[in-house]
Structure formats: structure tokens, C-alpha cells
Write an enzyme that holds these catalytic residues in place. Structure first.
Site, short mmCIF file in Angstrom:
data_model
loop_
_atom_site.label_atom_id
_atom_site.label_comp_id
_atom_site.label_asym_id
_atom_site.label_seq_id
_atom_site.Cartn_x
_atom_site.Cartn_y
_atom_site.Cartn_z
N LEU A 1 0.83 -1.43 -0.16
CA LEU A 1 -0.13 0.15 0.26
C LEU A 1 1.32 1.27 0.19
O LEU A 1 1.01 2.47 -0.71
CB LEU A 1 -1.22 0.08 1.26
CG LEU A 1 -2.96 0.94 1.75
CD1 LEU A 1 -3.02 1.33 0.16
CD2 LEU A 1 -2.57 1.29 3.05
N PRO B 1 6.77 5.72 -1.93
CA PRO B 1 7.57 7.35 -0.94
C PRO B 1 7.11 8.16 0.04
O PRO B 1 7.14 9.11 0.70
CB PRO B 1 8.32 7.30 -1.71
CG PRO B 1 8.60 6.06 -3.22
CD PRO B 1 7.24 5.31 -2.76
N GLY C 1 1.64 8.06 2.50
CA GLY C 1 2.15 7.27 3.73
C GLY C 1 0.37 6.77 4.86
O GLY C 1 0.24 5.62 4.42
N TRP D 1 8.52 0.73 2.01
CA TRP D 1 8.52 0.10 3.38
C TRP D 1 8.08 -1.48 3.01
O TRP D 1 7.27 -1.35 3.99
CB TRP D 1 7.82 1.17 4.59
CG TRP D 1 8.00 2.66 4.48
CD1 TRP D 1 7.27 3.14 3.54
CD2 TRP D 1 9.35 2.49 4.73
NE1 TRP D 1 8.33 4.22 3.84
CE2 TRP D 1 9.38 4.30 5.30
CE3 TRP D 1 10.55 2.32 5.32
CZ2 TRP D 1 10.52 4.71 4.96
CZ3 TRP D 1 11.38 3.12 5.78
CH2 TRP D 1 11.12 4.10 5.99
N ILE E 1 15.12 -2.06 34.00
CA ILE E 1 15.41 -3.20 35.35
C ILE E 1 17.09 -3.83 35.20
O ILE E 1 17.66 -4.48 35.59
CB ILE E 1 13.59 -3.90 35.64
CG1 ILE E 1 12.58 -3.37 35.82
CG2 ILE E 1 14.42 -5.13 35.73
CD1 ILE E 1 11.44 -3.82 35.92
N GLY F 1 19.60 -2.13 34.28
CA GLY F 1 20.48 -1.27 34.06
C GLY F 1 21.43 -1.19 33.22
O GLY F 1 21.10 -1.89 31.80
N GLU G 1 0.64 -0.06 9.93
CA GLU G 1 -0.55 -0.30 9.37
C GLU G 1 -0.63 0.95 9.91
O GLU G 1 -1.66 0.63 11.11
CB GLU G 1 -0.72 -1.47 10.09
CG GLU G 1 0.24 -2.75 8.97
CD GLU G 1 -0.46 -4.14 9.96
OE1 GLU G 1 -1.68 -4.12 9.75
OE2 GLU G 1 0.60 -4.87 9.22
C1 LIG Z 1 9.66 -1.87 9.38
C2 LIG Z 1 8.37 -1.13 8.35
C3 LIG Z 1 7.89 -1.77 7.52
C4 LIG Z 1 6.49 -1.78 6.42
N1 LIG Z 1 6.16 -2.61 6.37
C5 LIG Z 1 4.68 -2.19 5.23
C6 LIG Z 1 4.18 -3.29 4.41
O1 LIG Z 1 4.59 -3.90 4.63
N2 LIG Z 1 3.07 -2.47 3.64
C7 LIG Z 1 3.03 -1.84 3.62
O2 LIG Z 1 2.62 -0.89 2.77
N3 LIG Z 1 3.87 -0.62 4.44
C8 LIG Z 1 4.84 -1.03 5.18
N4 LIG Z 1 5.18 0.51 6.15
C9 LIG Z 1 4.81 1.80 6.17
C10 LIG Z 1 4.04 2.06 7.50
O3 LIG Z 1 2.73 1.31 7.37
C11 LIG Z 1 4.10 3.55 7.23
O4 LIG Z 1 5.21 4.05 7.82
C12 LIG Z 1 2.78 4.12 8.06
O5 LIG Z 1 1.69 3.65 7.70
C13 LIG Z 1 3.86 5.47 8.02
O6 LIG Z 1 3.80 6.18 6.72
P1 LIG Z 1 5.13 7.43 6.11
O7 LIG Z 1 6.27 6.60 6.98
O8 LIG Z 1 4.76 7.78 4.75
O9 LIG Z 1 5.27 8.85 7.43
P2 LIG Z 1 3.68 10.16 7.67
O10 LIG Z 1 3.16 9.47 7.07
O11 LIG Z 1 4.94 10.73 6.43
O12 LIG Z 1 4.39 10.71 8.46
C14 LIG Z 1 4.80 11.43 9.74
C15 LIG Z 1 4.72 11.55 11.04
O13 LIG Z 1 3.13 12.66 10.79
C16 LIG Z 1 2.36 11.65 11.16
N5 LIG Z 1 0.95 12.24 10.68
C17 LIG Z 1 0.53 11.81 8.88
N6 LIG Z 1 -0.56 12.52 9.40
C18 LIG Z 1 -1.15 13.02 10.21
C19 LIG Z 1 -2.48 13.31 11.07
N7 LIG Z 1 -3.27 13.62 9.61
N8 LIG Z 1 -2.44 13.71 12.48
C20 LIG Z 1 -1.35 13.74 12.91
N9 LIG Z 1 -0.37 13.36 12.44
C21 LIG Z 1 -0.07 12.53 11.17
C22 LIG Z 1 2.61 10.42 11.71
O14 LIG Z 1 1.47 9.82 12.67
C23 LIG Z 1 3.83 10.37 11.70
O15 LIG Z 1 4.21 10.49 13.03
C24 LIG Z 1 6.09 -0.50 6.65
C25 LIG Z 1 6.86 0.19 7.50
C26 LIG Z 1 8.02 0.15 8.19
C27 LIG Z 1 9.09 0.73 9.12
#
Ligand SMILES: Cc1cc2nc3c(=O)[nH]c(=O)nc-3n(C[C@H](O)[C@H](O)[C@H](O)COP(=O)(O)OP(=O)(O)OC[C@H]3O[C@@H](n4cnc5c(N)ncnc54)[C@H](O)[C@@H]3O)c2cc1C
Length: 391
Positions: free
Chosen positions: A133, A136, A139, A165, A345, A347, A371
Site C-alpha cells: 500500500l 515514498p 504513507g 517500506w 531493570i 541497568g 499499519e
Molecule cells: C519496518 C516497516 C515495515 C513496513 N511494512 C509495510 C508493508 O508491508 N506494507 C506497506 O504498505 N507499508 C509498510 N510500512 C509503511 C508504514 O505503514 C508507514 O511507514 C506508515 O503508514 C506511516 O507512513 P510514513 O512513514 O509515510 O509517515 P507519514 O505518513 O509521512 O507520517 C509522518 C508523521 O506524521 C504523522 N501524521 C501524518 N498524518 C497525520 C495526521 N493527519 N494527524 C496527525 N499526525 C499525522 C504520523 O503519525 C507520523 O508521526 C512499513 C513501515 C516500516 C517502518
């Protein structure tokens, strides 16, 4: 470390069959997974052979229909299996959760013909899945995704774009891919089942992560990847709805993994605290640590109760999206707090790689992000409780 065995988790399981299943899983976790976890995570090695073993043991399709090679288990049982696996090694527990997520679209929205053709290999044939889903530039705002699928003269679909990701990216046997086939926004997205060896599909070099280094997370490039219309899942334009519906269930998997990880950290902390002596007594005698241990255990029990309550709603066919978001939020925040306290815990030793506590803490962080970040979970919960935002 003392020889003290951790207290067994008191599980509520609905059947004798489920109790046998959990005993089998615990055995596999203790014999085949936990002993190699630290070394392989350090080396960034993905344990593919463990997933083969899980498949051979009937554990890769637990919540799905037995008619197609699934295990016919309710979610309340499947999630407790995940918890045990994640306690042994998060890369395995989370990997199984992602495989289940990747299988969801076809198992739930596929046609009978698609299910007969593909599901047995996905659920019990040793294949490993990935769920695509994120991109770059999209998210949290997943509905703005740009990967395109264009249909050529009513024939094959041609997919172009980059997913980011992706857990198991580059090593998966099948990819459930959300791609844009129509208008901007959520209604222009369609789901596809893409084979891992499709020409034009390539996995990039995996990301260098803080934790879960054994679990490959990589961009996946789609460069003119062709699939027939028989690999479209659901209706055109239904893909975003399918993706979100998969995530409701997937979040419960993340919640269960978080509780498994937290339980492992608590067990480690208690074992250490009962053996380590300071001021002539085991440090577990000091009330400052006893209260911490009590709080850790309480958060874990509360998390387990919350994810099981959501799972039982799902098993009963009732709405569970709000409770799934609450479970994901609470359990992953609890895992972050409990693993951080476990390091405290232990240390100075807790800050070294000689003990697994620091790894648990690094691993817990990702569960607050995947997710749907925990900010997004709060948005989902608030919408259920307070209604939609006025724009
Ligand atoms: C190890 C790992 C495995 C993953 N596996 C998968 C996978 O298998 N398939 C897949 O599709 N994706 C996967 N992901 C992607 C993951 O789902 C996304 O990283 C996540 O959804 C956040 O998107 P972003 O990293 O683009 O952060 P962004 O959406 O850019 O968010 C950056 C920050 O802004 C905050 N933010 C954004 N919008 C809002 C809002 N409206 N209100 C308040 N805060 C907000 C977020 O909470 C976050 O703190 C994976 C990620 C990692 C790190």
C-alpha cells in the site's frame, strides 16, 4: 540470568484443539526460533526456513477457510499464536501477520475461481506474501498513492510505480498491490495479486533499520509489470476499501505481536531482577522495581484482554474497527513502555547486546508506526467516538 522459568501465560482458549495448537507453536518457538533470534537479528538474516516449517505445520493460513488450505481458526486463537511467535522473535510473528494481511484480499474478495486457483499455495503451499500500500510520498495519506495500473485494450493490466517500506519486499512469492486505475482519491484504486517472479518487478536493497533487521523492508519497483484481469481482486475502484478492511484485521495482528514482545521483555526483566543482588538482596525485593514490574504485567494483561475482546467481536461477525484501532494503540504503546522499563531493570547490562532487552526496545518502536501510526489510530478512534471532523 537465573534458571527461573517465566510464569506461563494464562490463556483463554475456546477448544482443546486450540490448546494443542498453542502447545505446538510454543514448542516450535522454543526449539526452532528463539535460540537463533539474537544472532540472526544481529546478522540481518531472514529465517525463510522457519516460514517453510510454519507452512508445513499448517500455521501460515490459520484464520482462513480449510477448504482452501487454511486452518479454520477463530481470530482469538490465531492472534495468540502470533503472540507466542513474536515473543520468540518479532521478525517471525510480524512476518506471519503480514503474510495473513497479504492473503486477506483474495481470501475475502476474490472470486471462487481465483480462490481455488491461488489460495491453497498461499495458505499452505509454502509461499510468502507481501502487502503493498505505502509509497515514498504516501504513507498515512495512503489514498493519494500514485502507482498506476492501466488496462491495455480490455486485456492485460500494466502496472508502473514504486511501493515503499514493503515487508518481505524483494523476497515475497506474491504481492497484493493497490494501484490507481481511475480518479484521484480513494475511489480510483484497485487491488491486484502479482506473482513475485513477474517480469518488471524488482525489490530494492532493503532499508537499514533500527530493529527487526532480519525482516527485509524494501521498496518494490513495478516497471511495466503485466497481469491478466483474472488477477484483479474485487471490483475496479474497490481496492482502497479492501486495503483498509485488511488493515482492520492486520492491526489486531500488530497488537498481538506487541503483547508477545512485551511479555518476553517482562519475563527477561523478572528473571534478571530475581537473580541480580545489590545491597545484599535481590533487586526484585526493592519496592521501586516491584511496582514497575506490577505496572508492566498490568499493561500486558490489559492489552491482551483488549485485543482478545476485539478479536471476539470479529469472530462473532460484529463491527470491530474501533476496538482494533484501540488494541493496536494500547498494545504497541504498552510494548514501548514495557520494553523501555525492562532495559531500566537490567541497568547497565540492559544497554548491552548481551541481553535481549535492548533489542526488544528497538523492535517495539516500529510497532507504533506500521499499519497506521498511533496518531492515525487515534484519528480512527476519535471518528468512531466523536464523529467525523468538520472540515
Ligand atoms: C519496518 C516497516 C515495515 C513496513 N511494512 C509495510 C508493508 O508491508 N506494507 C506497506 O504498505 N507499508 C509498510 N510500512 C509503511 C508504514 O505503514 C508507514 O511507514 C506508515 O503508514 C506511516 O507512513 P510514513 O512513514 O509515510 O509517515 P507519514 O505518513 O509521512 O507520517 C509522518 C508523521 O506524521 C504523522 N501524521 C501524518 N498524518 C497525520 C495526521 N493527519 N494527524 C496527525 N499526525 C499525522 C504520523 O503519525 C507520523 O508521526 C512499513 C513501515 C516500516 C517502518
Amino acid at each position: 540470568m537465573s534458571d527461573r522459568d517465566p510464569q506461563p501465560v494464562e490463556r483463554q482458549l475456546p477448544t482443546e484443539e486450540a490448546r494443542d495448537l498453542l502447545a505446538l507453536v510454543r514448542d516450535i518457538a522454543q526449539r526452532e526460533i528463539a535460540p537463533k533470534a539474537a544472532e540472526e537479528e544481529d546478522a540481518g538474516r531472514f529465517p525463510r526456513e522457519v516460514f517453510t516449517l510454519l507452512s508445513e505445520s499448517g500455521l501460515l493460513g490459520l484464520p482462513y477457510d480449510a477448504e482452501y488450505g487454511g486452518g479454520d481458526q477463530p481470530y482469538e486463537v490465531y492472534l495468540q499464536v502470533l503472540e507466542e511467535l513474536a515473543a520468540a522473535r518479532l521478525t517471525v510473528g510480524l512476518g506471519l501477520s503480514v503474510h495473513t494481511l497479504a492473503s486477506y484480499a483474495l481470501a475475502t474478495y476474490g472470486t471462487k475461481q481465483q480462490q481455488v486457483e491461488h489460495l491453497p499455495a498461499m495458505l499452505g503451499g509454502g509461499l510468502l506474501g507481501a502487502y503493498c500500500l505505502s509509497e515514498p510520498s504516501s504513507g498515512s495519506d495512503a489514498a493519494s498513492l500514485r502507482t498506476k495500473a492501466v488496462r491495455e485494450n480490455g486485456g492485460e493490466w500494466v502496472i508502473d510505480g514504486t511501493k515503499a517500506w514493503i515487508t518481505h519486499g524483494g523476497i515475497a512469492d506474491f504481492y497484493t498491490v493497490m494501484a490507481r486505475t481511475g480518479e484521484d482519491g480513494p475511489r480510483g484504486i484497485t487491488a491486484f495479486l502479482v506473482p513475485g517472479d513477474a517480469p518488471g518487478l524488482t525489490g530494492a536493497t532493503p532499508e537499514k533499520k533500527m530493529g527487526m533487521k532480519g525482516s527485509p523492508t524494501a521498496q518494490v519497483h513495478f516497471d511495466g509489470v503485466r497481469v491478466g484481469d483474472d488477477r484483479r481482486i474485487g471490483e475496479e475502484g474497490q481496492g482502497f476499501f479492501i486495503a483498509l478492511s485488511a488493515l482492520d484485521s492486520g492491526r489486531l495482528g500488530i497488537a498481538a505481536c506487541a503483547i508477545g514482545l512485551a511479555q518476553a521483555a517482562l519475563d527477561e526483566a523478572v528473571a534478571y531482577a530475581t537473580q541480580r543482588r545489590q545491597f545484599g538482596r535481590p533487586i526484585a525485593d526493592f519496592q521501586g522495581l516491584r511496582f514497575m514490574i506490577a505496572d508492566m504485567a498490568t499493561q500486558i494483561e490489559a492489552g491482551r484482554a483488549l485485543y482478545l475482546a476485539a478479536a471476539r467481536l470479529r469472530d462473532a461477525g460484529r463491527p470491530f474497527a474501533k476496538q482494533a484501532a484501540m488494541a493496536k494503540l494500547h498494545c504497541t504503546d504498552a510494548a514501548m513502555k514495557v520494553t523501555t522499563d525492562a532495559v531500566q531493570i537490567l541497568g547497565g547490562y540492559g544497554y548491552t547486546a548481551d541481553f535481549p532487552a535492548e533489542r526488544y526496545m528497538r523492535e517495539a518502536k516500529v510497532l507504533q508506526i506500521v499499519e497506521g501510526t498511533n496518531q492515525i489510530q487515534r484519528m480512527v478512534i476519535a471518528r468512531h467516538v466523536a464523529g467525523p471532523e468538520a472540515r
